[in-house]
Design an enzyme around this catalytic site. Sequence first.
Site, short mmCIF file in Angstrom:
data_model
loop_
_atom_site.label_atom_id
_atom_site.label_comp_id
_atom_site.label_asym_id
_atom_site.label_seq_id
_atom_site.Cartn_x
_atom_site.Cartn_y
_atom_site.Cartn_z
NE ARG A 134 -4.73 0.40 9.39
CZ ARG A 134 -3.38 -0.09 9.18
NH1 ARG A 134 -3.16 -1.30 9.40
NH2 ARG A 134 -2.67 0.87 8.35
CE LYS A 173 -1.93 -1.28 3.78
NZ LYS A 173 -1.20 -2.32 4.13
NE ARG A 195 6.21 -0.26 10.49
CZ ARG A 195 5.24 -0.47 9.55
NH1 ARG A 195 5.26 0.29 8.33
NH2 ARG A 195 4.12 -0.89 9.92
NE ARG A 241 7.94 -2.68 6.18
CZ ARG A 241 6.77 -2.59 6.40
NH1 ARG A 241 5.97 -1.84 5.44
NH2 ARG A 241 6.01 -3.02 7.44
NE ARG A 246 1.78 -4.88 11.34
CZ ARG A 246 2.70 -4.65 10.45
NH1 ARG A 246 4.19 -4.97 10.76
NH2 ARG A 246 2.72 -3.92 9.17
#
Length: 217
Positions: free
Chosen positions: A88, A13, A160, A127, A171
């Site tokens: 969300r 996204k 993160r 990531r 998640r």
Amino acid sequence: MRFVFLGLPGAGKGTQARFLSGRLQIPQVSTGDILREHVQEGTSLGIEARTYMDRGEYVPDDLVVRMVEERLQEPDATKGFILDGFPRTVPQARALDAVLAEVEAPLDGVVKFTITDPIAIRRIIGRFTCPVCKRTYHETWSPPENDRLCDDDASPLEKRTDEDALTVKRRLAIYRQQTEPLEGFYRARGLLIEVDAEAPAAEVSERLVRALAEASG
Ligand code: AP5
């Protein structure tokens, strides 16, 4: 143009919102990025949000809705926006409806980026993010030119706090429970646009542009 981007954590996204934001010259409004800025600055919102984010849980609706309402009142959002990671939950979607109805500015489309769980997990675990410009890299699929430094501003890249395997799995489960119902919510209004997001990022961008063109007739 006003768009919402939906999809599992790691679906791309943020990557595609940055692309489309540059192409259409409308802001990317990422609730994840805004919340992380609050955490970094130690605001009261950030202190409260952090406890949820580190566990991979959603921040309470009222906090996020207020934050987005304020952001959409900024001048750059009057010509359009890409909401990356908001809404969300169904209550967030209803709150967004109310905000947009007030300014008579309905959504043009809700893009759902589709990927499988194993790809989502690999994307997130690999990531790295630039803390300054928020650009993301992937150790395998889009590594930086210099080891762990941002190509654009040379800042050291960071991981993160919600990217370990256990938190990522939580998640994904929370997305299924709380966010997947939004697909039906927006499909019923003829707004849902599905994009297969498993190809390399540049190809997904091409699919996105084609899908938006088809949807606008
Ligand atoms: P947020 O930051 O929004 O995280 P997320 O939705 O879980 O999504 P990600 O940022 O992890 O993934 P992405 O889909 O943007 O993928 P990306 O482009 O980075 O939210 C974090 C937290 O904040 C939430 O858990 C919650 O606590 C809180 N929060 C935020 N919004 C909220 C809300 N509305 N309500 C309540 N709480 C909220 O790509 C991932 C990786 O893959 C990158 O390394 C990238 O380089 C790579 N990649 C991307 N596309 C491709 C491709 N096509 N091929 C190969 N690699 C690719």
